[in-house]
Motif scaffolding. Structure first.
Motif, PDB file in Angstrom:
ATOM      1  N   ILE A 166       7.503   7.654   0.873  1.00 27.66           N
ATOM      2  CA  ILE A 166       6.196   7.067   1.112  1.00 27.66           C
ATOM      3  C   ILE A 166       5.574   6.601  -0.193  1.00 27.66           C
ATOM      4  N   LEU A 167       5.692   7.438  -1.218  1.00 25.09           N
ATOM      5  CA  LEU A 167       5.116   7.074  -2.514  1.00 25.09           C
ATOM      6  C   LEU A 167       5.801   5.820  -3.058  1.00 25.09           C
ATOM      7  N   LYS A 168       7.106   5.758  -2.883  1.00 21.54           N
ATOM      8  CA  LYS A 168       7.830   4.573  -3.368  1.00 21.54           C
ATOM      9  C   LYS A 168       7.373   3.330  -2.639  1.00 21.54           C
ATOM     10  N   ALA A 169       7.156   3.464  -1.342  1.00 13.66           N
ATOM     11  CA  ALA A 169       6.715   2.301  -0.576  1.00 13.66           C
ATOM     12  C   ALA A 169       5.399   1.780  -1.127  1.00 13.66           C
ATOM     13  N   PHE A 170       4.437   2.678  -1.340  1.00 13.50           N
ATOM     14  CA  PHE A 170       3.151   2.233  -1.886  1.00 13.50           C
ATOM     15  C   PHE A 170       3.338   1.649  -3.275  1.00 13.50           C
ATOM     16  N   ALA A 171       4.163   2.343  -4.076  1.00 14.29           N
ATOM     17  CA  ALA A 171       4.347   1.876  -5.459  1.00 14.29           C
ATOM     18  C   ALA A 171       5.005   0.501  -5.508  1.00 14.29           C
ATOM     19  N   ASP A 172       5.871   0.232  -4.556  1.00 12.21           N
ATOM     20  CA  ASP A 172       6.576  -1.058  -4.576  1.00 12.21           C
ATOM     21  C   ASP A 172       5.769  -2.176  -3.946  1.00 12.21           C
ATOM     22  N   GLY A 173       4.566  -1.875  -3.469  1.00  6.00           N
ATOM     23  CA  GLY A 173       3.718  -2.954  -2.990  1.00  6.00           C
ATOM     24  C   GLY A 173       3.289  -2.892  -1.535  1.00  6.00           C
ATOM     25  N   ALA A 174       3.609  -1.826  -0.851  1.00  3.94           N
ATOM     26  CA  ALA A 174       3.157  -1.754   0.540  1.00  3.94           C
ATOM     27  C   ALA A 174       1.652  -1.517   0.578  1.00  3.94           C
ATOM     28  N   ASP A 175       0.961  -2.187   1.524  1.00  2.00           N
ATOM     29  CA  ASP A 175      -0.476  -1.950   1.692  1.00  2.00           C
ATOM     30  C   ASP A 175      -0.723  -0.829   2.680  1.00  2.00           C
ATOM     31  N   GLY A 176       0.295  -0.521   3.481  1.00  4.51           N
ATOM     32  CA  GLY A 176       0.139   0.546   4.468  1.00  4.51           C
ATOM     33  C   GLY A 176       1.504   1.131   4.797  1.00  4.51           C
ATOM     34  N   VAL A 177       1.533   2.390   5.141  1.00  3.50           N
ATOM     35  CA  VAL A 177       2.781   3.044   5.548  1.00  3.50           C
ATOM     36  C   VAL A 177       2.549   3.736   6.878  1.00  3.50           C
ATOM     37  N   LEU A 178       3.446   3.476   7.821  1.00  2.00           N
ATOM     38  CA  LEU A 178       3.341   4.075   9.152  1.00  2.00           C
ATOM     39  C   LEU A 178       4.557   4.944   9.403  1.00  2.00           C
ATOM     40  N   ILE A 179       4.321   6.145   9.900  1.00  2.00           N
ATOM     41  CA  ILE A 179       5.439   7.010  10.306  1.00  2.00           C
ATOM     42  C   ILE A 179       5.393   7.139  11.823  1.00  2.00           C
ATOM     43  N   GLY A 180       6.529   6.909  12.468  1.00  2.00           N
ATOM     44  CA  GLY A 180       6.590   7.063  13.923  1.00  2.00           C
ATOM     45  C   GLY A 180       7.594   8.134  14.302  1.00  2.00           C
ATOM     46  N   GLY A 181       7.151   9.110  15.070  1.00  2.00           N
ATOM     47  CA  GLY A 181       8.063  10.184  15.482  1.00  2.00           C
ATOM     48  C   GLY A 181       7.844  10.564  16.928  1.00  2.00           C
TER      49      GLY A 181
ATOM     50  N   ALA B 139       7.256   0.742   7.849  1.00  2.00           N
ATOM     51  CA  ALA B 139       7.222   1.703   8.954  1.00  2.00           C
ATOM     52  C   ALA B 139       8.512   2.505   8.969  1.00  2.00           C
ATOM     53  N   PHE B 140       8.378   3.826   8.973  1.00  2.00           N
ATOM     54  CA  PHE B 140       9.542   4.702   9.089  1.00  2.00           C
ATOM     55  C   PHE B 140       9.585   5.214  10.520  1.00  2.00           C
ATOM     56  N   PHE B 141      10.582   4.796  11.276  1.00  2.00           N
ATOM     57  CA  PHE B 141      10.662   5.206  12.684  1.00  2.00           C
ATOM     58  C   PHE B 141      11.838   6.130  12.918  1.00  2.00           C
ATOM     59  N   CYS B 142      11.621   7.139  13.757  1.00  2.00           N
ATOM     60  CA  CYS B 142      12.734   8.025  14.076  1.00  2.00           C
ATOM     61  C   CYS B 142      13.610   7.354  15.130  1.00  2.00           C
ATOM     62  N   ASN B 143      14.881   7.561  15.039  1.00  2.00           N
ATOM     63  CA  ASN B 143      15.866   6.874  15.862  1.00  2.00           C
ATOM     64  C   ASN B 143      15.666   7.089  17.347  1.00  2.00           C
ATOM     65  N   TRP B 144      15.257   8.309  17.736  1.00  2.00           N
ATOM     66  CA  TRP B 144      15.305   8.649  19.160  1.00  2.00           C
ATOM     67  C   TRP B 144      14.058   8.244  19.918  1.00  2.00           C
TER      68      TRP B 144
ATOM     69  N   ALA C  70       5.006  -5.558   9.782  1.00  3.88           N
ATOM     70  CA  ALA C  70       5.690  -4.307   9.458  1.00  3.88           C
ATOM     71  C   ALA C  70       7.174  -4.531   9.201  1.00  3.88           C
ATOM     72  N   ARG C  71       7.735  -3.715   8.289  1.00  2.00           N
ATOM     73  CA  ARG C  71       9.179  -3.703   8.072  1.00  2.00           C
ATOM     74  C   ARG C  71       9.635  -2.296   8.432  1.00  2.00           C
ATOM     75  N   VAL C  72      10.554  -2.243   9.408  1.00  2.00           N
ATOM     76  CA  VAL C  72      10.946  -0.934   9.924  1.00  2.00           C
ATOM     77  C   VAL C  72      12.157  -0.389   9.202  1.00  2.00           C
ATOM     78  N   ILE C  73      12.067   0.887   8.819  1.00  2.00           N
ATOM     79  CA  ILE C  73      13.216   1.579   8.234  1.00  2.00           C
ATOM     80  C   ILE C  73      13.555   2.730   9.160  1.00  2.00           C
ATOM     81  N   ARG C  74      14.794   2.760   9.604  1.00  2.78           N
ATOM     82  CA  ARG C  74      15.197   3.744  10.612  1.00  2.78           C
ATOM     83  C   ARG C  74      15.733   5.010   9.943  1.00  2.78           C
TER      84      ARG C  74
END
Lengths: 156, 698, 302
Positions: free
Chosen positions: A63-78, A22-27, A47-51
């Motif tokens: 996002i592509l790297k996340a899938f390539a490295d083994g993620a089954d799903g990618v979530l973006i939060g903004g 999960a890529f979350f925006c700081n604010w 989920a593993r959150v990356i800020r």
């Protein structure tokens, strides 16, 4: 041989725990996740959150790297449209998201694995709902196995 | 490539946070796991990393073990990132060689499966270690703080904040939307629990604002645009024109007397629509500034369709039943005004020449370093609860209307009479919690209504000698001397009925109810449904955020909570800060509260602003974008993306980022096709490592 | 326009029994407005509130059958004039849409009865249809006889306005008042317009039921109304049938015409007074005769 593979796959399916990045925006979304924490809401731990400071920072390569490295799903939060701490970063993210979604679909990443959600800092409960929902949806889709070795096909 | 100061030596610290983390995450296991990862020299778990001994651990380990990278797995970086940066710096290491991992708010507090939570913590720590290896040493940028302050809102909160700052020698711009400062407090009669006269305690402060050399007061003004960042805000203020020059007006008010409207005809907003005013008016006698306003909407001189503003702008008021007090005379009912008035006001002003119908709104551009928002609240619109009959039955009032009625300088000179203008009520029902604590309207408790309902009960009894009934759900009297005030009311013979009123109705069951309003309520202490006929009903309406709170908060780049009040940074530890540095909150715009708490909060906001101003500078996180010049191809993709116009295109065909303007969102970085634009603290390589780190086992 | 297409008409049991005047006046009104009504074929009793209170699942099935039949018709606008029928049908449709358990019960039941599921059926009360689809302007324009009767208290009852608010506002409905005024009637400010008439209580706990109606009549008269106009057959019946009993108990004579809004509108728009079911009135027959200009013979027609 086939039976054991099938059986293993079945076992894997029932025991399958999706790995979500999960890529979350700081604010907004990151704070919402913090709020969910202070309120002791509960959701699955997949989920593993990356800020990042803003969802606009997200390079499609991440996002592509996340899938390539083994993620089954990618979530973006903004932040919700109109509320971006940096005015318009989330709109840029939205544009990239739509384009990227099409691209990854062609690559075999089904709907439901790559998701964008607008979650504001006070929406801790929404974050929880999204987490629960996403984990369940990706669980139902099964493992992505994007980096699994491809079977050899005999060419005559 | 990041600079290496020799081999990378990482120190990992996993905090227990008492049992907050350790209760779910096996901190020992995480520390042990980290100890086995490459580059990790020291790996500890400890009870409270943020404590002095905890921080000392970091400091000592850096020196003893020659650590050059630090990972702290603990609470949210929003809480203690600063703490650990300081600890790292104290150890002699660049503070940006430290990174935090959130294993509390986003792990131990939200998961129940111990094994999964521990695994998550391990994954995150592993990723952080990989990331921190690539982190660069950075210096915080210093931004100077402009000592001027903008206070938005001239109620008691804004007034107190402005005076505090002005007395400290700082220059304050006080911008207020209405024609006078004073806010809601100026409308009250007496204040609880001391029954001080509101005007008596407020007006000296209002005069002090007017007289203070350090305060620039702009009433009848709006903030239109806000640019910039902490320490350096550029604000545009629209000073709406009253068509009367403040500097020339002597405050004699002869213009008001001379107006062609011999009888006032228009709903008086300050008196909640209970009184009437002329198109030229002073909101109330002690208004500051003491300059009348000519209202464009109602003055005949302005040839425009008359917007019947009083019907829509009052959040309560205008009745469907004719009331004799507040209707426009049919003589002036035509929609278009003539545009030609005798302008007797101008004549009356005479030599002073203060009135000028040609005046225009003025735009002012000011520079301030900090902003305090004190925009107050909006009372709940009682019309949203149709079964209480507000707007349908004439003798149902809101609490603010009663404040004006009992006020000696109100529309009835303190004589409490019904809408017919003459009958003194012999029985009065006061309904608590109108609009509050209700899923259908507002869920929250508005905090002040029980107390002011008691106060109104006391005042009404004093003014009318009537039989008073207070209908409450709970009696909330939390402040100093509040409970004692309640006891006093009990001894004054006011009837208290515990029950939420189901309806206010005029249907008559018994001849004694004829001509009255009957309140039907379940008396939960007696266990019966009762009918209580009264002459007058008072609705204790709750507080809400302003209707335009969303627009205002976008102007200032802050957030609102789901209830519609402005969002504070932390409900306990930072109640006056917002998530935007340099912008503070004071008063009811942040949440319902009474006058003592409002004043306290205003002082707190002023102190926060002063803290910044006295420090003289603020340190900005060094998370700006920058261009690796050799790799920039001059494609210009980044230039239009920046909302702050921080990127410029140089003559040598390279892009350049202005670090003062750059806010650090990273949007341009994501777009750069050659990867020559990077963001400090969020470099591509750092993020790639973090992604790989959470997924791939070492 | 929807009214040209007409509506599926669901009479319900009451309109064929004590509420016949409602059906008669409704059909006459829609005839005068030239809006076709097609009776729902093979409709069954909706169960009203009694069934719903005893066994919700079975009650849903009763309504679901009607809704399923309606769903097979080209025109999906189902119009039940009786407030109880309206509420029960509407509730079934709502619960099936929002609650998986209700949907399951209904789907299983319909399948067992070899009926199709219903989608897109709209349950609409005639008050809402006349207000929204026909509109005040048209009602006013087509008025040939302005109301010459006394002041009216519009009584909505409770079921049509709560909990679903499509028919009118739950706490202070006004649409019937506006329709009455559009044909020249004067309405009074009736505070009890949504207070329950007791429904079937007049049959079960008679005293309580009668008491509730006494309150309604008393307040209407106190506010200056000379007639009460209703939209529900049970409300009409309750207010109408017990006036002599109430008069005896109260020691004050009540002889108030209790009319259907379709009778007032039907008459004002030029309908045949003989076809409005006026002879079925119990209370205030003298006034009814005067206001609707009908002869003694018409009123005596049984």
């Amino acid at each position: 041989m086939l039976e054991t593979v099938k059986e293993a796959k079945n076992q894997e399916a029932t025991a399958f725990e999706p790995r979500i990045v999960a890529f979350f925006c700081n604010w907004c979304t990151y704070l919402a996740a913090d709020l969910a924490g202070t309120s002791r809401m509960k959701y699955p731990p997949n989920a593993r959150v990356i800020r990042v400071m803003c969802s606009g920072r997200l390079d499609p390569q991440f996002i592509l790297k996340a899938f390539a490295d083994g993620a089954d799903g990618v979530l973006i939060g903004g932040c919700h449209p109109g509320d971006c701490h940096y005015q318009e970063g989330n709109y840029k993210c939205l544009r990239r998201f739509h384009l990227l979604k099409r691209v990854v679909k062609e690559m075999g990443i089904e709907d439901g694995r790559f998701r964008l959600e607008w979650i504001s800092a006070s929406e801790g409960d929404r974050l929880r709902t999204v987490m629960i929902d996403m984990v369940e949806k990706v669980r139902a889709l099964g493992p992505l196995h994007w980096n699994a070795p491809v079977e050899e096909v005999a060419v005559s | 490539m990041p600079e290496r100061n020799g081999a990378v030596r990482v120190g990992v610290y996993v905090c227990h946070c008492g049992s907050n983390i350790a209760g779910i995450v096996d901190c020992k296991e995480v520390a042990e796991y980290a100890a086995g990862l490459i580059h990790v020299v020291v790996s500890r778990d400890y009870k409270y990393m943020c404590s002095d001994p905890g921080q000392d651990l970091i400091r000592n380990d850096i020196q003893e073990h020659k650590l050059n990278r630090i990972v702290v797995a603990a609470c949210s970086p929003h809480l203690h990132e600063h703490t650990f940066r300081v600890a790292t710096a104290n150890g002699g290491l660049n503070p940006y060689y430290m990174t935090m991992v959130n294993i509390r708010e986003q792990d131990s507090w939200v998961h129940t499966d111990r094994q999964a939570a521990t695994e998550k913590a391990s994954d995150l720590v592993r990723a952080a270690i990989r990331r921190v290896v690539l982190q660069r040493p950075l210096e915080k940028a210093r931004v100077p703080i402009d000592p001027n302050v903008l206070v938005v809102g001239g109620g008691i909160a804004g007034i107190h904040a402005a005076l505090t700052l002005a007395n400290a020698g700082k220059h304050v711009y006080l911008v207020e939307r209405e024609a006078t400062i004073g806010g809601h407090m100026a409308m009250f009669d007496k204040t609880f629990p001391t029954l001080d006269c509101a005007a008596c305690i407020l007006t000296p402060k209002m005069s002090a604002v007017k007289a203070h050399p350090n305060i620039t007061l702009w009433a009848y003004s709006d903030v239109e645009k806000v640019d910039g960042y902490v320490g350096n805000y550029k604000v545009r203020v629209r000073r709406r024109t009253r068509y009367i020059r403040e500097d020339l007006c002597a405050g004699c008010q002869e213009c008001i007397e001379a107006c062609v409207y011999k009888q006032p005809k228009f709903a008086d907003e300050f008196n909640q629509g209970l009184g009437k005013r002329r198109p030229i008016y002073l909101p109330f006698p002690q208004a500051i500034p003491q300059t009348p306003v000519i209202d464009r909407d109602t003055c005949i001189e302005f040839n425009e369709p008359r917007k019947i503003r009083w019907l829509t702008s009052l959040s309560q008021g205008a009745f469907s039943a004719p009331r004799g007090q507040c209707c426009l005379s049919p003589h002036f009912a035509r929609l278009w005004k003539s545009g030609k008035c005798k302008k007797t006001c101008l004549e009356a002003c005479g030599d002073r020449h203060a009135i000028d119908f040609k005046l225009q709104d003025q735009l002012e551009e000011i520079k301030v370093g900090t902003i305090i928002l004190a925009t107050g609240f909006q009372p709940f619109d009682a019309k949203r609860i149709p079964y209480y009959g507000y707007g349908h039955y004439p003798n149902v009032y809101t609490s603010l209307e009663i404040e004006r009625l009992v006020n000696a300088s109100g529309p009835a000179a303190g004589e409490v009479v019904l809408r017919d203008g003459k009958t003194v009520p012999k029985s009065i029902g006061i309904i608590h919690c109108v609009g509050s604590r209700d899923e259908n309207t507002n869920r929250w408790c508005s905090r002040v209504c029980c107390m002011y309902s008691l106060k109104l009960a006391h005042l009404l009894k004093e003014h009318t000698g009537a039989d008073i009934f207070n209908f409450y759900i709970d009696m909330r009297t939390p402040g100093k001397s509040f409970e004692e005030f309640y006891q006093r009311l009990l001894s004054e013979g006011v009837h208290f009925i515990r029950g939420k009123v189901a309806e206010v109705t005029d249907w008559v069951f018994d001849p004694s109810e004829e001509g009255k309003l009957t309140l039907r309520v379940e008396d939960t202490l007696l266990g019966v449904v009762r009918r209580i006929p009264v002459d007058m009903v008072v609705l204790s309406v709750g507080m809400e955020g302003h209707q335009d709170a969303q627009d205002v908060r976008r102007l200032f780049n802050i957030t609102c909570s789901t209830e519609g009040f402005f969002q504070e940074r932390h409900p306990k530890l930072a109640p006056v800060n917002t998530f935007t540095d340099g912008i503070f909150l004071a008063g009811c715009c942040q949440g319902p509260k009474d006058i003592p708490d409002t004043v306290a909060q205003a002082g707190a906001a002023a102190a926060e602003a002063l803290a910044l101003i006295c420090a003289g500078y603020v340190e900005q996180e060094p998370n700006c974008a920058y261009v690796i010049e050799e790799e920039c191809s001059g494609c210009k993709t980044c230039i239009p993306l920046c909302p702050y116009s921080a990127i410029s295109f140089r003559e040598d065909n390279r892009a350049e980022v202005n670090p003062v303007l750059c806010k650090g969102c990273g949007t341009c970085v994501a777009a750069c096709p050659s990867g020559s634009l990077q963001q400090r603290m969020f470099e591509d390589d750092e993020l790639f490592e973090e992604i790989e780190g959470v997924l791939v086992h070492a | 326009m929807p009214e040209n297409r007409g509506y599926l008409y669901f009479p319900g049991c009451s309109l064929r029994a004590t509420g016949v005047a409602y059906e008669e006046s409704l059909l006459e009104l829609f005839r005068v407005l030239d809006i076709p009504l097609q009776e729902l074929e093979d409709w069954n009793c909706c169960g009203a509130t009694s069934y719903m209170a005893v066994d919700e699942g079975s009650a849903f099935l009763l309504s679901a059958r009607n809704l399923s039949i309606a769903g097979q018709k080209e025109n999906h606008d189902l119009m039940p004039p009786c407030s109880a029928c309206y509420l029960v049908l509407r509730k079934t449709q709502d619960y099936v849409a929002h609650y998986p358990e209700a949907r399951r019960i209904v789907e299983e039941g319909l399948k067992a009865a070899e009926l199709k599921p219903f989608n897109g059926v709209r349950v609409r009360h005639p008050l809402e249809i006349l207000y929204n689809d026909v509109g005040l302007a048209r009602i006013k324009a087509q008025t040939v006889r302005k109301w010459q009767g006394g002041k009216i208290a519009c009584y909505y009852g409770c079921q049509a306005v709560r909990p679903y608010d499509e028919v009118d506002r739950p706490h202070d409905p006004i649409r019937m008042d506006e329709l009455m005024r559009a044909v020249g009637a004067e309405t009074v400010d009736y505070s009890l317009k949504t207070k329950c008439c007791g429904g079937s209580l007049t049959g079960t706990i008679h005293d309580v039921g009668v008491w509730l109606n006494y309150i309604l009549l008393k307040e209407a008269v106190r506010k200056g109304a000379e007639a009460i106009v209703t939209i529900c057959p049970l409300c009409q019946f309750n207010l109408d049938a017990y006036q002599s009993e109430i008069s005896k108990e109260a020691g004050k004579a009540f002889d108030v015409p209790i009319l259907y809004f379709t009778q007032v509108l039907g008459w004002a728009l030029g309908g045949d007074p003989k076809a409005l079911g006026l002879h079925r009135s119990i209370g205030g027959r003298g006034l009814v005769r005067k206001w609707f200009s009908v002869s003694q013979e018409v009123l005596a027609h049984a």
